[in-house]
Write a protein that holds these residues in place. Structure first.
Motif, mmCIF file in Angstrom:
data_model
loop_
_atom_site.group_PDB
_atom_site.id
_atom_site.type_symbol
_atom_site.label_atom_id
_atom_site.label_comp_id
_atom_site.label_asym_id
_atom_site.label_seq_id
_atom_site.Cartn_x
_atom_site.Cartn_y
_atom_site.Cartn_z
ATOM 1 N N THR A 112 -0.362 -5.529 -5.016
ATOM 2 C CA THR A 112 0.702 -4.516 -4.953
ATOM 3 C C THR A 112 0.451 -3.461 -6.030
ATOM 4 O O THR A 112 1.271 -3.271 -6.936
ATOM 5 N N GLU A 113 -0.673 -2.781 -5.959
ATOM 6 C CA GLU A 113 -1.038 -1.809 -7.001
ATOM 7 C C GLU A 113 -0.003 -0.699 -7.147
ATOM 8 O O GLU A 113 0.246 -0.215 -8.246
ATOM 9 N N ASP A 114 0.589 -0.316 -6.023
ATOM 10 C CA ASP A 114 1.576 0.757 -6.077
ATOM 11 C C ASP A 114 2.959 0.250 -6.468
ATOM 12 O O ASP A 114 3.928 1.008 -6.447
ATOM 13 N N ARG A 115 3.062 -1.034 -6.856
ATOM 14 C CA ARG A 115 4.346 -1.611 -7.273
ATOM 15 C C ARG A 115 4.254 -2.262 -8.658
ATOM 16 O O ARG A 115 5.156 -2.955 -9.069
ATOM 17 N N GLN A 116 3.146 -2.031 -9.357
ATOM 18 C CA GLN A 116 2.959 -2.651 -10.660
ATOM 19 C C GLN A 116 3.916 -2.084 -11.704
ATOM 20 O O GLN A 116 4.268 -0.900 -11.663
ATOM 21 N N PRO A 117 4.371 -2.912 -12.672
ATOM 22 C CA PRO A 117 5.213 -2.400 -13.756
ATOM 23 C C PRO A 117 4.481 -1.332 -14.567
ATOM 24 O O PRO A 117 3.267 -1.422 -14.768
#
Length: 402
Positions: free
Chosen positions: A244-249
Protein backbone atom coordinates in the motif's frame (compact mmCIF):
# COMPACT_ATOMS: atom_id res chain seq x y z
CA UNK A 1 12.30 1.46 -44.91
CA UNK A 2 15.77 1.46 -43.31
CA UNK A 3 16.58 4.83 -44.93
CA UNK A 4 13.31 6.25 -43.58
CA UNK A 5 14.11 5.01 -40.05
CA UNK A 6 17.63 6.44 -40.31
CA UNK A 7 16.27 9.82 -41.42
CA UNK A 8 13.87 9.85 -38.48
CA UNK A 9 16.82 9.09 -36.19
CA UNK A 10 18.86 11.95 -37.66
CA UNK A 11 15.94 14.36 -37.33
CA UNK A 12 15.42 13.36 -33.69
CA UNK A 13 19.13 13.91 -32.95
CA UNK A 14 19.06 17.32 -34.62
CA UNK A 15 15.95 18.24 -32.67
CA UNK A 16 17.67 17.21 -29.46
CA UNK A 17 20.76 19.29 -30.30
CA UNK A 18 18.61 22.33 -31.06
CA UNK A 19 16.46 21.86 -28.00
CA UNK A 20 19.47 21.42 -25.73
CA UNK A 21 21.02 24.67 -26.95
CA UNK A 22 18.73 26.73 -24.74
CA UNK A 23 16.19 26.47 -21.99
CA UNK A 24 13.84 29.30 -22.88
CA UNK A 25 11.44 30.45 -25.56
CA UNK A 26 10.89 34.05 -26.65
CA UNK A 27 8.75 36.16 -28.94
CA UNK A 28 10.39 36.42 -32.36
CA UNK A 29 8.83 39.82 -33.10
CA UNK A 30 6.18 38.31 -35.34
CA UNK A 31 3.82 37.25 -32.56
CA UNK A 32 5.36 33.78 -32.57
CA UNK A 33 7.00 32.00 -29.64
CA UNK A 34 10.16 30.19 -30.74
CA UNK A 35 13.10 28.42 -29.13
CA UNK A 36 16.10 30.68 -28.53
CA UNK A 37 19.03 28.93 -30.20
CA UNK A 38 21.55 31.73 -29.77
CA UNK A 39 23.15 30.56 -26.51
CA UNK A 40 26.66 29.16 -26.46
CA UNK A 41 27.48 26.30 -24.11
CA UNK A 42 29.10 28.72 -21.64
CA UNK A 43 26.07 31.00 -21.73
CA UNK A 44 23.73 28.07 -21.13
CA UNK A 45 25.79 26.96 -18.12
CA UNK A 46 25.61 30.49 -16.72
CA UNK A 47 21.85 30.51 -17.28
CA UNK A 48 21.48 27.14 -15.50
CA UNK A 49 23.58 28.32 -12.54
CA UNK A 50 21.46 31.43 -12.22
CA UNK A 51 18.24 29.39 -12.31
CA UNK A 52 19.56 26.95 -9.70
CA UNK A 53 20.47 29.88 -7.45
CA UNK A 54 16.99 31.32 -7.80
CA UNK A 55 15.50 27.92 -6.90
CA UNK A 56 17.82 27.67 -3.90
CA UNK A 57 19.45 24.45 -5.16
CA UNK A 58 23.23 24.19 -4.89
CA UNK A 59 23.52 21.57 -7.60
CA UNK A 60 21.25 19.41 -9.68
CA UNK A 61 20.21 16.23 -7.84
CA UNK A 62 21.55 13.08 -9.45
CA UNK A 63 19.68 11.48 -12.32
CA UNK A 64 18.94 8.22 -10.45
CA UNK A 65 16.48 10.14 -8.32
CA UNK A 66 14.03 9.85 -11.21
CA UNK A 67 13.53 6.24 -10.09
CA UNK A 68 11.97 7.46 -6.82
CA UNK A 69 8.39 6.42 -6.37
CA UNK A 70 6.23 9.44 -7.08
CA UNK A 71 3.16 7.36 -6.33
CA UNK A 72 3.94 6.84 -2.65
CA UNK A 73 1.80 8.74 -0.16
CA UNK A 74 4.08 11.71 0.65
CA UNK A 75 4.88 12.77 -2.93
CA UNK A 76 1.24 12.22 -3.90
CA UNK A 77 0.16 14.58 -1.12
CA UNK A 78 2.54 17.32 -2.32
CA UNK A 79 1.43 16.80 -5.92
CA UNK A 80 -2.13 17.27 -4.67
CA UNK A 81 -1.11 20.50 -2.93
CA UNK A 82 0.69 21.69 -6.07
CA UNK A 83 -2.36 21.03 -8.23
CA UNK A 84 -4.49 22.86 -5.69
CA UNK A 85 -2.21 25.92 -5.85
CA UNK A 86 -2.32 25.83 -9.65
CA UNK A 87 -6.09 25.47 -9.73
CA UNK A 88 -5.91 21.99 -11.27
CA UNK A 89 -8.09 19.02 -10.40
CA UNK A 90 -7.04 16.81 -7.49
CA UNK A 91 -7.32 13.04 -7.68
CA UNK A 92 -6.53 11.90 -4.13
CA UNK A 93 -8.44 11.82 -0.86
CA UNK A 94 -6.14 13.81 1.45
CA UNK A 95 -8.86 16.35 2.32
CA UNK A 96 -6.66 19.42 1.84
CA UNK A 97 -9.31 21.78 3.17
CA UNK A 98 -7.97 21.24 6.69
CA UNK A 99 -4.47 22.17 5.53
CA UNK A 100 -5.50 25.25 3.55
CA UNK A 101 -4.42 27.85 6.19
CA UNK A 102 -0.98 26.22 6.56
CA UNK A 103 -0.55 25.86 2.79
CA UNK A 104 -1.34 29.54 2.25
CA UNK A 105 0.88 30.73 5.10
CA UNK A 106 3.92 28.58 4.30
CA UNK A 107 6.72 29.09 1.76
CA UNK A 108 8.07 25.55 1.90
CA UNK A 109 6.22 22.25 2.37
CA UNK A 110 8.04 18.96 2.91
CA UNK A 111 6.95 15.37 3.44
CA UNK A 112 8.92 12.74 5.31
CA UNK A 113 8.17 9.06 4.64
CA UNK A 114 8.25 6.45 7.36
CA UNK A 115 11.79 5.09 7.59
CA UNK A 116 10.80 2.10 9.65
CA UNK A 117 8.58 0.78 12.41
CA UNK A 118 9.19 -1.14 15.59
CA UNK A 119 6.79 -3.47 17.38
CA UNK A 120 6.99 -5.09 20.80
CA UNK A 121 9.66 -2.66 21.95
CA UNK A 122 7.54 -0.77 24.47
CA UNK A 123 5.72 -1.76 27.59
CA UNK A 124 2.50 -1.31 25.53
CA UNK A 125 3.41 -4.28 23.37
CA UNK A 126 0.35 -4.09 21.10
CA UNK A 127 1.08 -0.61 19.73
CA UNK A 128 3.66 0.33 17.13
CA UNK A 129 6.49 2.88 16.98
CA UNK A 130 6.95 4.82 13.72
CA UNK A 131 10.34 6.32 12.81
CA UNK A 132 10.90 9.39 10.60
CA UNK A 133 14.12 11.01 9.39
CA UNK A 134 13.59 14.80 9.46
CA UNK A 135 17.24 15.84 9.16
CA UNK A 136 16.81 17.57 5.79
CA UNK A 137 14.63 20.47 6.93
CA UNK A 138 15.62 23.94 5.62
CA UNK A 139 18.13 25.55 7.98
CA UNK A 140 16.89 28.80 9.52
CA UNK A 141 13.30 28.51 8.32
CA UNK A 142 10.43 28.94 10.77
CA UNK A 143 8.15 25.96 11.43
CA UNK A 144 4.50 26.79 10.79
CA UNK A 145 3.24 23.35 11.75
CA UNK A 146 3.72 19.60 11.36
CA UNK A 147 1.24 16.76 10.86
CA UNK A 148 1.21 12.98 10.90
CA UNK A 149 -1.08 11.26 8.44
CA UNK A 150 -2.24 7.67 8.95
CA UNK A 151 -4.51 5.83 6.57
CA UNK A 152 -7.29 3.62 7.87
CA UNK A 153 -9.29 1.05 5.93
CA UNK A 154 -12.88 0.51 6.94
CA UNK A 155 -13.66 -2.47 9.18
CA UNK A 156 -17.10 -4.10 9.20
CA UNK A 157 -17.65 -3.83 12.94
CA UNK A 158 -19.91 -1.72 15.14
CA UNK A 159 -18.34 0.68 17.61
CA UNK A 160 -15.79 3.45 18.12
CA UNK A 161 -12.05 3.45 18.67
CA UNK A 162 -9.54 5.99 19.93
CA UNK A 163 -6.23 6.30 18.05
CA UNK A 164 -3.57 8.03 20.12
CA UNK A 165 -0.19 9.39 19.06
CA UNK A 166 2.59 9.66 21.63
CA UNK A 167 6.05 11.17 21.44
CA UNK A 168 8.67 8.64 22.48
CA UNK A 169 11.10 10.09 25.03
CA UNK A 170 14.11 8.73 26.90
CA UNK A 171 14.34 9.20 30.65
CA UNK A 172 17.56 9.59 32.64
CA UNK A 173 18.02 5.81 32.74
CA UNK A 174 17.64 5.47 28.97
CA UNK A 175 14.19 3.92 29.31
CA UNK A 176 11.55 4.91 26.76
CA UNK A 177 8.63 6.95 28.04
CA UNK A 178 5.49 8.21 26.30
CA UNK A 179 4.08 11.76 26.12
CA UNK A 180 0.61 12.08 24.62
CA UNK A 181 0.50 14.34 21.55
CA UNK A 182 -2.90 13.93 19.91
CA UNK A 183 -5.98 11.67 19.89
CA UNK A 184 -8.63 10.96 17.28
CA UNK A 185 -11.94 9.14 17.79
CA UNK A 186 -13.36 7.29 14.77
CA UNK A 187 -15.79 4.53 13.88
CA UNK A 188 -14.55 1.09 12.92
CA UNK A 189 -16.17 1.64 9.53
CA UNK A 190 -14.30 4.91 8.81
CA UNK A 191 -12.02 4.77 5.78
CA UNK A 192 -9.59 7.52 4.79
CA UNK A 193 -6.70 9.60 6.09
CA UNK A 194 -6.45 10.56 9.77
CA UNK A 195 -4.68 13.78 10.67
CA UNK A 196 -2.66 14.33 13.87
CA UNK A 197 -0.99 17.58 14.93
CA UNK A 198 2.62 16.76 15.87
CA UNK A 199 4.10 20.27 15.77
CA UNK A 200 5.51 19.96 19.29
CA UNK A 201 7.54 16.74 18.83
CA UNK A 202 8.62 17.80 15.32
CA UNK A 203 9.98 21.10 16.68
CA UNK A 204 11.85 19.15 19.35
CA UNK A 205 13.39 16.83 16.76
CA UNK A 206 14.65 19.79 14.73
CA UNK A 207 16.16 21.54 17.76
CA UNK A 208 17.53 18.33 19.33
CA UNK A 209 17.99 15.62 16.67
CA UNK A 210 19.22 13.10 19.23
CA UNK A 211 15.79 13.18 20.88
CA UNK A 212 14.05 11.81 17.78
CA UNK A 213 12.83 8.45 19.07
CA UNK A 214 9.81 8.45 16.80
CA UNK A 215 6.09 8.30 17.51
CA UNK A 216 4.10 5.57 19.23
CA UNK A 217 0.63 4.66 17.90
CA UNK A 218 -1.84 3.19 20.37
CA UNK A 219 -5.42 2.01 19.69
CA UNK A 220 -8.19 1.39 22.25
CA UNK A 221 -11.83 0.34 22.00
CA UNK A 222 -14.38 2.71 23.50
CA UNK A 223 -16.11 -0.29 25.02
CA UNK A 224 -12.89 -1.36 26.74
CA UNK A 225 -10.59 1.70 27.09
CA UNK A 226 -8.11 -0.12 29.29
CA UNK A 227 -7.39 -2.76 26.66
CA UNK A 228 -4.94 -1.88 23.87
CA UNK A 229 -5.41 -3.55 20.46
CA UNK A 230 -3.16 -4.00 17.46
CA UNK A 231 -3.37 -1.08 14.95
CA UNK A 232 -3.71 -3.39 11.94
CA UNK A 233 -6.84 -5.02 13.41
CA UNK A 234 -8.74 -1.73 12.98
CA UNK A 235 -7.44 -1.14 9.43
CA UNK A 236 -4.51 1.18 10.16
CA UNK A 237 -1.66 1.02 7.63
CA UNK A 238 1.51 1.07 9.72
CA UNK A 239 3.98 -1.22 7.97
CA UNK A 240 6.40 -0.36 5.16
CA UNK A 241 6.00 -3.94 3.95
CA UNK A 242 2.33 -3.53 3.17
CA UNK A 243 1.42 -3.48 -0.50
CA UNK A 244 0.00 0.00 0.00
CA UNK A 245 2.65 2.53 -1.06
CA UNK A 246 0.06 5.22 -1.60
CA UNK A 247 -1.29 4.65 1.94
CA UNK A 248 1.95 4.67 3.94
CA UNK A 249 2.22 6.92 7.04
CA UNK A 250 4.07 10.19 6.45
CA UNK A 251 4.83 13.47 8.18
CA UNK A 252 4.14 16.85 6.56
CA UNK A 253 5.91 20.01 7.71
CA UNK A 254 5.16 23.62 6.76
CA UNK A 255 7.80 26.37 6.89
CA UNK A 256 8.18 30.08 6.34
CA UNK A 257 11.46 31.56 5.12
CA UNK A 258 13.47 32.59 8.17
CA UNK A 259 15.97 35.43 8.61
CA UNK A 260 19.02 33.23 8.08
CA UNK A 261 17.38 31.76 5.01
CA UNK A 262 16.73 35.30 3.79
CA UNK A 263 20.36 36.22 4.38
CA UNK A 264 21.52 33.23 2.36
CA UNK A 265 19.12 34.25 -0.43
CA UNK A 266 20.54 37.78 -0.44
CA UNK A 267 24.02 36.28 -0.56
CA UNK A 268 23.04 34.11 -3.53
CA UNK A 269 21.52 37.10 -5.32
CA UNK A 270 24.76 39.04 -4.83
CA UNK A 271 26.75 36.12 -6.26
CA UNK A 272 24.41 36.00 -9.24
CA UNK A 273 24.85 39.73 -9.84
CA UNK A 274 28.62 39.36 -9.76
CA UNK A 275 28.45 36.55 -12.31
CA UNK A 276 26.12 38.62 -14.47
CA UNK A 277 28.58 41.52 -14.46
CA UNK A 278 31.38 39.19 -15.52
CA UNK A 279 29.33 37.64 -18.33
CA UNK A 280 27.44 40.75 -19.41
CA UNK A 281 29.24 40.72 -22.74
CA UNK A 282 28.26 37.08 -23.28
CA UNK A 283 24.52 37.18 -22.69
CA UNK A 284 21.78 39.59 -21.70
CA UNK A 285 18.65 37.91 -20.38
CA UNK A 286 16.51 40.96 -21.16
CA UNK A 287 17.56 41.06 -24.79
CA UNK A 288 15.38 39.35 -27.38
CA UNK A 289 17.76 37.92 -30.00
CA UNK A 290 15.00 37.63 -32.62
CA UNK A 291 14.26 41.34 -32.72
CA UNK A 292 16.45 43.70 -34.69
CA UNK A 293 17.03 47.21 -33.40
CA UNK A 294 14.59 48.65 -35.92
CA UNK A 295 11.90 46.12 -35.04
CA UNK A 296 12.48 46.77 -31.34
CA UNK A 297 11.89 50.50 -31.66
CA UNK A 298 8.55 49.88 -33.37
CA UNK A 299 7.18 48.24 -30.24
CA UNK A 300 5.94 50.23 -27.29
CA UNK A 301 6.31 49.05 -23.71
CA UNK A 302 4.38 45.81 -23.20
CA UNK A 303 4.62 42.32 -21.73
CA UNK A 304 6.71 39.95 -23.87
CA UNK A 305 6.89 36.17 -24.05
CA UNK A 306 9.61 34.36 -22.11
CA UNK A 307 9.05 30.69 -21.31
CA UNK A 308 11.63 28.63 -19.41
CA UNK A 309 11.43 24.93 -20.29
CA UNK A 310 12.88 22.62 -17.63
CA UNK A 311 12.86 19.67 -20.05
CA UNK A 312 15.14 21.53 -22.46
CA UNK A 313 17.54 21.98 -19.55
CA UNK A 314 17.32 18.22 -18.85
CA UNK A 315 15.87 18.90 -15.41
CA UNK A 316 12.81 16.69 -15.82
CA UNK A 317 14.56 13.94 -13.83
CA UNK A 318 14.43 15.94 -10.57
CA UNK A 319 11.75 18.60 -11.11
CA UNK A 320 8.37 16.90 -10.85
CA UNK A 321 6.22 19.92 -11.67
CA UNK A 322 5.88 22.12 -13.58
CA UNK A 323 7.46 21.22 -16.95
CA UNK A 324 8.44 24.88 -17.22
CA UNK A 325 7.02 28.30 -16.50
CA UNK A 326 6.01 31.42 -18.40
CA UNK A 327 8.16 34.08 -16.76
CA UNK A 328 7.48 36.84 -19.32
CA UNK A 329 9.43 40.10 -19.37
CA UNK A 330 8.84 43.77 -20.11
CA UNK A 331 10.17 45.08 -23.39
CA UNK A 332 9.74 48.00 -25.74
CA UNK A 333 10.21 51.74 -25.54
CA UNK A 334 8.51 54.47 -23.56
CA UNK A 335 8.33 57.17 -26.25
CA UNK A 336 6.07 60.20 -26.22
CA UNK A 337 3.10 60.08 -26.15
CA UNK A 338 2.73 57.53 -23.37
CA UNK A 339 -0.57 55.87 -24.20
CA UNK A 340 -2.92 54.39 -21.60
CA UNK A 341 -1.87 50.81 -22.34
CA UNK A 342 1.69 51.66 -21.28
CA UNK A 343 0.60 52.02 -17.64
CA UNK A 344 2.94 54.98 -17.22
CA UNK A 345 3.46 56.57 -13.82
CA UNK A 346 3.09 60.34 -13.48
CA UNK A 347 6.84 60.53 -12.91
CA UNK A 348 7.48 58.66 -16.16
CA UNK A 349 5.23 61.08 -18.06
CA UNK A 350 7.12 64.09 -16.70
CA UNK A 351 10.48 62.44 -17.37
CA UNK A 352 9.47 61.63 -20.94
CA UNK A 353 8.42 65.24 -21.57
CA UNK A 354 11.74 66.53 -20.22
CA UNK A 355 13.62 64.02 -22.38
CA UNK A 356 11.61 65.10 -25.41
CA UNK A 357 12.56 68.75 -24.84
CA UNK A 358 16.18 68.12 -23.88
CA UNK A 359 17.51 64.53 -24.04
CA UNK A 360 20.63 65.57 -22.10
CA UNK A 361 18.60 66.60 -19.06
CA UNK A 362 16.88 63.27 -18.40
CA UNK A 363 16.90 59.78 -19.95
CA UNK A 364 13.81 58.13 -21.33
CA UNK A 365 11.57 56.34 -18.87
CA UNK A 366 12.09 52.59 -18.64
CA UNK A 367 9.74 49.71 -19.43
CA UNK A 368 9.61 47.56 -16.27
CA UNK A 369 7.29 45.17 -14.41
CA UNK A 370 4.42 46.74 -12.49
CA UNK A 371 3.16 43.58 -10.81
CA UNK A 372 4.82 40.21 -10.27
CA UNK A 373 3.36 36.83 -9.39
CA UNK A 374 4.65 33.74 -7.60
CA UNK A 375 5.13 30.17 -8.77
CA UNK A 376 5.37 26.79 -7.04
CA UNK A 377 7.94 24.11 -7.89
CA UNK A 378 7.80 20.48 -6.76
CA UNK A 379 11.13 18.64 -6.88
CA UNK A 380 13.28 15.86 -5.44
CA UNK A 381 16.08 16.42 -2.96
CA UNK A 382 19.31 14.42 -2.92
CA UNK A 383 17.91 11.82 -0.50
CA UNK A 384 14.85 11.12 -2.70
CA UNK A 385 12.52 13.10 -0.45
CA UNK A 386 10.21 15.61 -2.09
CA UNK A 387 9.83 19.32 -1.40
CA UNK A 388 7.37 21.96 -2.59
CA UNK A 389 8.59 25.57 -2.64
CA UNK A 390 6.78 28.76 -3.46
CA UNK A 391 8.88 31.44 -5.17
CA UNK A 392 7.75 35.05 -5.07
CA UNK A 393 8.22 37.63 -7.84
CA UNK A 394 8.91 35.02 -10.55
CA UNK A 395 6.26 35.86 -13.15
CA UNK A 396 5.56 39.24 -14.75
CA UNK A 397 1.86 40.06 -14.58
CA UNK A 398 1.89 43.56 -16.09
CA UNK A 399 4.34 46.13 -17.46
CA UNK A 400 4.55 49.89 -17.43
CA UNK A 401 6.77 52.89 -17.98
CA UNK A 402 8.73 54.05 -14.92
Amino acid sequence: MKIYVFLLFVVSILNYICASSSGFYVDNGKDQTVLDKSMSRKQKLNFEKTMLNILGVRRKPKRHIASSNLYSSGPQYLLDVYNSLEGSKRHTDFNLDKDLPSVIESDVIMTFPMKGNDVNNMRHEKGIRLLFDVSDVPVGDTIVGAELRLHKFGIDEIGNITISVYQVLLDYNGERQLANVNNVNVLYTYEGWLLFNITSPFTTWIAFPSMNEGLYISVHKHSNPGHEIHPETVGLVSSIYDDTEDRQPFVTAFFKYGSSSLKSKIRRIRDVRKRRQKTESDVSYNFNPFLSESAWTLRSCQIQTLYVNFKDLNWQDWIIAPDGFASYYCGGVCDFPLNAHMNATNHAIVQTLVNLINPNEAPKSTCAPLTLGSMAVLYYLEDNSVILKKYKNMVVKSCGCH
